[in-house]
Scaffold this active site. Structure first.
Site, PDB file in Angstrom:
ATOM      1  N   PRO A   9       0.942  -1.235  -0.033  1.00 19.77           N
ATOM      2  CG  PRO A   9      -0.721  -1.356   1.668  1.00 19.77           C
ATOM      3  CD  PRO A   9       0.351  -1.960   1.025  1.00 19.77           C
ATOM      4  CG  ASN A  10      -0.310   4.085   1.288  1.00 20.14           C
ATOM      5  OD1 ASN A  10      -1.146   4.737   0.776  1.00 20.14           O
ATOM      6  ND2 ASN A  10      -0.510   3.804   2.500  1.00 20.14           N
ATOM      7  NE  ARG A  17       4.131   6.708   1.986  1.00 26.32           N
ATOM      8  CZ  ARG A  17       3.991   5.518   2.359  1.00 26.32           C
ATOM      9  NH1 ARG A  17       4.654   4.563   1.456  1.00 26.32           N
ATOM     10  NH2 ARG A  17       3.967   4.887   3.644  1.00 26.32           N
ATOM     11  CE1 TYR A  22       9.035   5.131   3.466  1.00 29.76           C
ATOM     12  CE2 TYR A  22       7.174   7.012   3.523  1.00 29.76           C
ATOM     13  CZ  TYR A  22       7.745   5.957   3.977  1.00 29.76           C
ATOM     14  OH  TYR A  22       6.928   5.369   4.869  1.00 29.76           O
ATOM     15  CG  ASN A  73       8.472  -1.799   0.606  1.00 31.51           C
ATOM     16  OD1 ASN A  73       7.802  -2.013   1.601  1.00 31.51           O
ATOM     17  ND2 ASN A  73       8.961  -0.679   0.211  1.00 31.51           N
ATOM     18  CB  ALA A  76       1.261   0.139   6.350  1.00 31.81           C
ATOM     19  CG  HIS A  99      10.884  -2.080   4.894  1.00 27.57           C
ATOM     20  ND1 HIS A  99       9.371  -2.040   4.879  1.00 27.57           N
ATOM     21  CD2 HIS A  99      11.256  -3.264   5.785  1.00 27.57           C
ATOM     22  CE1 HIS A  99       8.949  -3.115   5.422  1.00 27.57           C
ATOM     23  NE2 HIS A  99       9.628  -4.020   5.932  1.00 27.57           N
TER      24      HIS A  99
HETATM   25  C1  DQA Z   1       8.149   1.321   4.245  1.00 30.84           C
HETATM   26  C2  DQA Z   1       8.162   1.412   5.464  1.00 30.84           C
HETATM   27  C3  DQA Z   1       6.684   1.044   6.483  1.00 30.84           C
HETATM   28  O1  DQA Z   1       6.687   1.335   7.773  1.00 30.84           O
HETATM   29  C4  DQA Z   1       5.461   2.041   5.568  1.00 30.84           C
HETATM   30  O2  DQA Z   1       4.247   1.839   6.193  1.00 30.84           O
HETATM   31  C5  DQA Z   1       5.671   2.183   4.174  1.00 30.84           C
HETATM   32  C6  DQA Z   1       7.084   1.936   3.614  1.00 30.84           C
HETATM   33  C7  DQA Z   1       9.310   1.451   3.697  1.00 30.84           C
HETATM   34  O3  DQA Z   1       9.564   0.908   2.281  1.00 30.84           O
HETATM   35  O4  DQA Z   1      10.103   2.010   4.163  1.00 30.84           O
HETATM   36  O5  DQA Z   1       4.630   2.263   3.473  1.00 30.84           O
HETATM   37  O6  DQA Z   1       7.739  -0.348   3.817  1.00 30.84           O
END
Ligand code: DQA
Length: 145
Positions: A9-10, A17, A22, A73, A76, A99
């Site tokens: 997600p995201n 973002r 990131y 990856n 969350a 991550h």
């Molecule tokens: C993440 C770290 C997670 O805690 C976060 O919710 C993400 C990105 C990372 O790539 O650093 O969405 O997976």
């Protein structure tokens, strides 16, 4: 060898973002870098991103018939999803958890992973290089088998 790279997600928001956390690479940039390394390693890759937990579970199950392992990856879902852990265990294929950020240096709720103890390994904190290091590690593990 064929590897599936799964973005949770995201992650499609990458680039805009929280760039301080990131970085400014987009998901497309990440995928192109992974593709370039995979070509060097002589490995095929495919990519999947979803904001929906169930869609990721379905993908893991479907892809398991054609791939040798996963670079994941989970976003969350790392910190919440017993279902993703069970899916990855269920297909009995090796996977690496990656991550972009160093989750150990962030909020306490990011320190726990439902996947890390059943992964071949985990790489965090190196931005796009987490994916690249994870892919190298996974490919070398599969090659040894
Ligand atoms: C993440 C770290 C997670 O805690 C976060 O919710 C993400 C990105 C990372 O790539 O650093 O969405 O997976």
């Amino acid at each position: 060898m064929r590897i599936a790279v799964v973005h949770g997600p995201n992650l499609r928001l990458l680039g805009r973002r929280e760039p301080a956390v990131y970085g400014t690479d987009t998901l497309e940039d990440v995928d192109r870098a992974v593709e370039a390394l995979a070509a060097q390693l002589g490995t095929e890759v495919e990519f999947f991103q979803s904001n929906h937990e169930g869609a990721i579970l379905d993908f893991v199950e479907e892809a398991a018939g054609r791939v040798d392992g996963f670079v994941v990856n989970p976003g969350a879902l790392t910190h919440t999803s017993v279902a993703l852990r069970d899916a990855l265990l269920g297909v009995e294929l090796p996977f690496v958890e990656v991550h972009l950020s160093n989750t150990a240096a962030r909020e306490p709720f990011r320190r726990h992973s439902y996947l890390a103890d059943v992964a071949v390994g985990a790489v965090y904190g190196f931005g796009v290089h987490s994916y690249l290091l994870g892919l190298r590690g996974l490919v070398s593990r599969i090659d040894k088998k």
